[in-house]
Design a protein around this motif. Sequence first.
Motif, short mmCIF file in Angstrom:
data_model
loop_
_atom_site.label_atom_id
_atom_site.label_comp_id
_atom_site.label_asym_id
_atom_site.label_seq_id
_atom_site.Cartn_x
_atom_site.Cartn_y
_atom_site.Cartn_z
N ASP A 240 0.83 -1.21 0.00
CA ASP A 240 0.00 0.00 0.00
C ASP A 240 0.86 1.26 0.00
OD1 ASP A 240 -2.49 1.36 0.08
OD2 ASP A 240 -2.31 1.64 2.24
N ARG A 241 1.93 1.26 0.78
CA ARG A 241 2.74 2.47 0.94
C ARG A 241 3.73 2.67 -0.21
NH1 ARG A 241 5.22 1.75 6.01
NH2 ARG A 241 3.08 1.92 6.71
N VAL A 612 -1.77 11.19 4.03
CA VAL A 612 -1.40 10.91 2.64
C VAL A 612 -2.38 11.54 1.67
CG1 VAL A 612 -1.08 9.09 0.92
CG2 VAL A 612 -0.19 8.76 3.24
N SER A 613 -3.67 11.39 1.95
CA SER A 613 -4.68 11.94 1.05
C SER A 613 -4.64 13.46 1.01
CB SER A 613 -6.06 11.44 1.47
OG SER A 613 -7.06 11.91 0.61
N THR A 628 3.69 6.89 -5.66
CA THR A 628 3.49 6.03 -4.50
C THR A 628 3.16 6.87 -3.28
OG1 THR A 628 5.79 6.06 -3.68
CG2 THR A 628 5.28 4.47 -5.42
N GLN A 629 2.58 6.24 -2.28
CA GLN A 629 2.30 6.95 -1.04
C GLN A 629 3.60 7.42 -0.39
OE1 GLN A 629 -0.03 4.43 1.50
NE2 GLN A 629 -1.95 4.90 0.44
N HIS A 630 4.60 6.57 -0.45
CA HIS A 630 5.89 6.95 0.14
C HIS A 630 6.45 8.19 -0.54
CE1 HIS A 630 10.21 6.42 1.28
NE2 HIS A 630 9.65 6.05 2.42
N PHE A 636 6.00 15.98 -0.20
CA PHE A 636 5.36 17.04 0.59
C PHE A 636 6.41 17.78 1.42
CE2 PHE A 636 2.91 19.03 3.94
CZ PHE A 636 1.80 19.50 3.25
N ASP A 637 7.37 17.04 1.95
CA ASP A 637 8.48 17.71 2.65
C ASP A 637 9.20 18.68 1.72
OD1 ASP A 637 8.65 17.06 5.38
OD2 ASP A 637 9.40 15.05 4.93
N LYS A 638 9.48 18.23 0.52
CA LYS A 638 10.23 19.04 -0.43
C LYS A 638 9.45 20.28 -0.85
CE LYS A 638 12.44 18.70 -4.99
NZ LYS A 638 12.74 17.78 -6.13
#
Length: 696
Positions: A240-241, A612-613, A628-630, A636-638
């Motif tokens: 999933d991740r 994640v969403s 991917t979720q990962h 998002f950090d970037k």
Amino acid sequence: MQSFRTELENPLVEKDIVDLERKIRLFREGKIHEEKFRSLRLARGVYGQRQQGVQMVRIKLPYGKMTFNQWKRIADISDEYSTGNLHLTTRQDIQIHFVSLDRTPELWAKLEQDDITLREACGNTVRNVTASPTAGIDPQEPFDVTPYADATFRYFLRNPICQEMGRKFKISFSSSDADTALSYMHDLGFVPKIKDGQRGFKVLVGGGLGAQPALAHLYHEFLPVDQLIPTVEAVLRIFDRHGERNSRHKARLKFLIAKIGFDEFKRLVTEEWTALKSKTYTIEAPVEAALEVPTGSLAYATDEVYNQWLKSNVFPQKQSGYYGVFVRVPLGNIHSETSRSLIGQIEPYVANDVRVSINQGLLFRFVKAEDLPRVYEILAAHELAQPGANSTANITACPGTDTCNLAISDSTSISLELEKVIGQEFPDLIFNNDILIKISGCMNACGQHSMAQIGLHGSSMKAPDKRVLPALQVLLGGGTLGDGSGRVADKVIKIPSKRGPQALRWILNDYEQNANDGEYFNDYYDRQGEKYFYGILKPLTDLSTVVDSDFVDWGQTESFATEIGVGECASVIIDLVATLLFETEEKFDWAEQALKEGRYADSIYYSYSVFVSGAKALLLDKSVSVSTQHAVIKEFDKQFVESGEFSFAGQTFTERVLQINQQEPSPEFAERFLGEALDFLQRAKAFREEAVAAKA
């Protein structure tokens, strides 16, 4: 549609059905994006057909089991909502076709009255858990895998970790080393073992068919049964991740393992162990009830057809004095009227436990020897007593262009033509279980063609005058080796579909004339080699001799055209970012509800999904798409944390979100993680509102 809601005893099921009805209404009103609605309805067993405006409904039968009441309920449902046909699938489901989308909630509610579900029969979920149809009666089995298949099905049904994965996930349980559930071609396959008196499984991971078939990796030689559920959960969490979400063609588990490496995959699964709901999971295996041993014995008769049926379709169970009876169902299609009539007559003679087999047939269990002649008479009266139920003569085929959106050419009518060749020219093959023939309407392998000794899949070819004609890709040499090992068939040659019977005739004639005594087909294929068979079939590729009938596919009257069916269309423009944030709010509601009910692991996973969403929505607003979720978490950090637009009390977004696999699923962590998810959701919504206002 109010009446059906109050008839259901299970509130989770009722909520599911009411939610489906509401989402259909919102889709019709243009308030849910088509792609999102497709994902939602697929996870509820509702699949778009080639024919516009109607649906295929897939009924999920764990390990293929159904009672007589369930079978009759499905037959009645098919009459009321469909065409009266029941299609048995290679994954032990039953499909009915030409169903109105708006009637699917009502249909589902009626099925649930006999504990039959549509949930997660399609879509990016854990699909139907399959098993050897002989589980529980197989003379070669170390133990009955049925309770373990059933526990796996129930544990992961509606489980938050596997509701919106990047792609589907398939699990099988074989009853013995014969591996009749094909563990080597599943995302997770289990073969039962006994070690030092204890039950366990050999575990295979990362197999799959489709356009790029791959054999599974050996994951455990022996996994104790109490580690079964935790292992499946850990694998699903990693899939999933880290699994691909943008390109469907690269989104199965086999591609993830190929991308990151098998050792890294195993490391990630081990790392996930801390966060599991259960580190061990006990599955109660009921003690087999003592049976009265019948006095009769198997007896052949003067009727030669009956004797052929007895020899090819009947086998002694491990329970002394009882027999299993395989039923050959042509193309997996059995009518509702036939079903009800058969149930009414056969019920006194067989157990109330009918199994759908992976070759689209049925298995009746616990038949006494003295009742076999009567069972044969009943089956014959329903035209279901053909011998060779598991033989070369019984060809497996997906529905193909009859109903499937993805099919390229016919797979059903050609099957009947090939069966005629076998019946008329090679009648002894009804006793041959070494050569299996499987056909798919396209390369996606719903007919499992790539693991057959002789496989075919639909395709197309272009004639010298530029007209397109239906074609078949011929594959040879696939099959099951046993104990978790298998072979993927070689793509040998592509020929016009109308020449399929001739191709089969030449292959079988060559084998009969040139194979050594006792030489299996795949051994003969290996000895001669792919180029040898290419040479045999090469004359069939000559398109200078095609005639007009070659441009008309089997079972059709009009000239062939490669078409892809049309699915539903909302015909409106949707704000995808707003839709994702709406879904994020819904996930938070689920997390909050799970916490109130003491389902801490579920609450934690839903909270993770909020992060994640919500992050995916804000990234989309910046036109940033990741697969991917990962990658969503890292990006998002970037995009937001490094720029200072978001901060998390000295943490990175990655550190905050990935607490999920570093913490025990305790009530304290579940409550804290939910609070952090709520804080992020509120900030994400506010950020989006400011962005929209700035653009206005």
